[in-house]
Design an enzyme around this catalytic site. Structure first.
Site, mmCIF file in Angstrom:
data_model
loop_
_atom_site.group_PDB
_atom_site.id
_atom_site.type_symbol
_atom_site.label_atom_id
_atom_site.label_comp_id
_atom_site.label_asym_id
_atom_site.label_seq_id
_atom_site.Cartn_x
_atom_site.Cartn_y
_atom_site.Cartn_z
ATOM 1 N N GLY A 51 46.737 112.239 1.458
ATOM 2 C CA GLY A 51 47.374 110.928 1.528
ATOM 3 C C GLY A 51 47.339 110.379 2.948
ATOM 4 O O GLY A 51 46.419 110.659 3.717
ATOM 5 N N CYS A 52 48.348 109.624 3.315
ATOM 6 C CA CYS A 52 48.402 108.989 4.640
ATOM 7 C C CYS A 52 48.523 110.032 5.743
ATOM 8 O O CYS A 52 49.406 110.893 5.711
ATOM 9 C CB CYS A 52 49.595 108.037 4.698
ATOM 10 S SG CYS A 52 49.865 107.322 6.327
#
Length: 219
Positions: A51-52
């Site tokens: 993810g981020c």
């Protein structure tokens, strides 16, 4: 009208051709022989995508034995990727990733894999939480066969425990591209930013509650 149809056909042809070439290059990355990063000054390096990278960087920096976590890009085939180029969802290429610099005498690669799985939704495909897209897919990178066996064993055990398919892909490590300066230590430097408050910090706190035994004293 015929001219317009011809123009659209040419555009579609080249788009499909570029897509096919991109898939071929990406498959070559997955099939490549892993590159092992040597230990330097007693510190080893490991690479993860989940993810981020703002979130992932903060998670690993909270772990005992981790000296630093750096945001960047890995798992793709183009040189010199940027945040903008990686965010292009039409191109199957690099993922947002982190380089974890750690002391193997204090924390093992095996524990870092545990941290990785404990800090995410392991069944979410192409993203984590609100961040969705190929650039947010989950990848664990191995540098040798011993690391690959650790990853595959833990992934299989988690799949059995959850009775679900685990989304994380397993790639041979090739190269890590350091991200832009403004991404580094983003959560630490921007604690009041809305994404950090609503997504990143809650994700970090959920991880801390799961693995308090691995946390640094000041965390």
């Amino acid at each position: 009208m015929n001219k317009l149809i011809m123009t659209l056909a040419v555009i579609l042809f080249f788009s499909c051709q570029n897509n096919a070439q991109s898939k071929e290059k990406q498959q070559a990355v997955i099939d490549a022989k892993p590159i092992e990063v040597p230990i330097k000054d007693g510190k080893a390096k490991a690479y993860f995508a989940s993810g981020c990278f703002w979130c992932v960087e903060a998670v690993f920096e909270s772990v005992k034995g981790v000296e630093e976590s750096i945001s960047g890009y890995a798992g793709g085939h183009t040189n010199n990727p940027t945040y903008q180029s990686t965010s292009n969802s039409y191109i199957k290429d690099h993922a947002e990733a982190v380089e974890v610099i750690y002391d193997p005498k204090i924390v093992s690669f095996e524990t870092l894999v545990d941290v990785y799985f404990a800090s995410q939704n392991p069944t979410q495909v192409n993203g984590q939480g609100p961040d969705k897209g190929y650039q947010y897919r989950s990848i664990i990178f191995y540098q040798n066969e011993a690391q690959k066996k650790i990853i595959e064993k833990k992934k299989a055990a988690l799949a059995k425990k959850l009775n679900a398919k685990i989304a994380a892909e397993v790639y041979p490590f090739q190269k890590f591209w350091v991200g832009e300066d403004y991404h580094q230590d983003y959560e630490k430097r921007n604690p009041n930013q809305s994404y950090i408050r609503n997504v990143s910090i809650p994700r970090l706190n959920r991880f801390k509650a799961k693995m308090p035994q691995v946390l640094k004293e000041n965390h």
